[in-house]
Design a protein around this motif. Structure first.
Motif, mmCIF file in Angstrom:
data_model
loop_
_atom_site.group_PDB
_atom_site.id
_atom_site.type_symbol
_atom_site.label_atom_id
_atom_site.label_comp_id
_atom_site.label_asym_id
_atom_site.label_seq_id
_atom_site.Cartn_x
_atom_site.Cartn_y
_atom_site.Cartn_z
ATOM 1 N N THR A 39 0.774 -1.195 -0.108
ATOM 2 C CA THR A 39 0.109 -0.228 0.061
ATOM 3 C C THR A 39 0.947 1.292 0.048
ATOM 4 O O THR A 39 0.393 2.174 -0.414
ATOM 5 N N ILE A 40 2.104 1.129 0.400
ATOM 6 C CA ILE A 40 2.984 2.345 0.255
ATOM 7 C C ILE A 40 3.496 2.358 -0.820
ATOM 8 O O ILE A 40 4.411 1.542 -1.437
ATOM 9 N N THR A 41 3.399 3.689 -1.490
ATOM 10 C CA THR A 41 3.827 3.764 -2.983
ATOM 11 C C THR A 41 5.216 4.683 -2.800
ATOM 12 O O THR A 41 5.058 5.645 -1.999
ATOM 13 N N GLU A 85 0.111 18.000 -12.022
ATOM 14 C CA GLU A 85 -1.220 17.254 -11.893
ATOM 15 C C GLU A 85 -1.167 15.890 -11.527
ATOM 16 O O GLU A 85 -1.785 15.484 -10.838
ATOM 17 N N LYS A 86 -0.234 15.351 -12.167
ATOM 18 C CA LYS A 86 -0.361 13.698 -12.268
ATOM 19 C C LYS A 86 0.429 13.308 -11.127
ATOM 20 O O LYS A 86 0.010 12.558 -10.253
ATOM 21 N N HIS A 87 1.397 14.085 -10.615
ATOM 22 C CA HIS A 87 1.805 13.832 -9.217
ATOM 23 C C HIS A 87 0.920 14.310 -7.999
ATOM 24 O O HIS A 87 0.855 13.648 -7.150
ATOM 25 N N LEU A 88 0.186 15.393 -8.212
ATOM 26 C CA LEU A 88 -0.655 15.604 -7.239
ATOM 27 C C LEU A 88 -1.812 14.509 -7.155
ATOM 28 O O LEU A 88 -2.423 14.380 -5.931
ATOM 29 N N GLN A 89 -2.225 13.955 -8.110
ATOM 30 C CA GLN A 89 -3.294 12.983 -8.116
ATOM 31 C C GLN A 89 -2.780 11.651 -7.127
ATOM 32 O O GLN A 89 -3.558 10.911 -6.767
ATOM 33 N N THR A 90 -1.371 11.336 -7.420
ATOM 34 C CA THR A 90 -0.905 9.981 -6.889
ATOM 35 C C THR A 90 -0.388 10.165 -5.535
ATOM 36 O O THR A 90 0.489 9.294 -4.864
#
Length: 144
Positions: A4-6, A27-32
């Motif tokens: 679960t830890i990315t 935006e891609k990094h904020l989503q993940t």
């Protein structure tokens, strides 16, 4: 490793990229990015309701409170003699590595002593002749 830890990926978008490419990457990094509870669970963020400017003082106060509590409990801690009297600690002064063997030896000595006492006890005839038992109390003849 916990699935679960990315692990955060490295943004390799060149600085000379167009502003829209950089915005899309952000935006891609904020989503993940992990949510606040996940960061608290991983002890990255403090799990507290205290204002951020007071969190360090709050943490130090909690640490001091724990230290004071430990000192108080250590002062009221019973001494070794009291723990031996209450059968919490063994009376032996043997090294901890030898204490199990000492207990086993003590147990075997007690068994041997009891076996010796049982073997050397007087028989019922002698007890009756000495007046210690009556013939009605003779253990060889159960009462019906």
């Amino acid at each position: 490793m916990d699935p679960t830890i990315t692990t955060p990926s490295i943004d390799e978008t060149p600085l000379s990229a167009s502003p829209t490419d950089r915005r899309d990457s952000l935006e891609k990094h904020l989503q993940t990015r992990p949510d606040m509870q996940d960061l608290k669970d991983r002890h990255i963020l403090l799990d507290t309701n205290v204002a951020p400017s007071l969190q360090a003082a709050h943490q130090e106060l909690a640490r001091q409170r724990t230290t004071d509590s430990l000192k108080k409990h250590l002062e009221h801690r019973p001494d070794r003699e009291e723990l031996v009297e209450r059968n919490i600690l063994p009376t032996t002064h043997a090294a901890p590595a030898l204490q199990a063997n000492a207990r086993e030896l003590e147990k075997h000595m007690l068994v041997d002593h009891l076996d010796h006492k049982i073997q050397s006890r007087p028989n019922p005839e002698d007890l009756i002749s000495q007046g210690i038992l009556t013939e009605d109390e003779d253990p060889r003849f159960p009462v019906v």
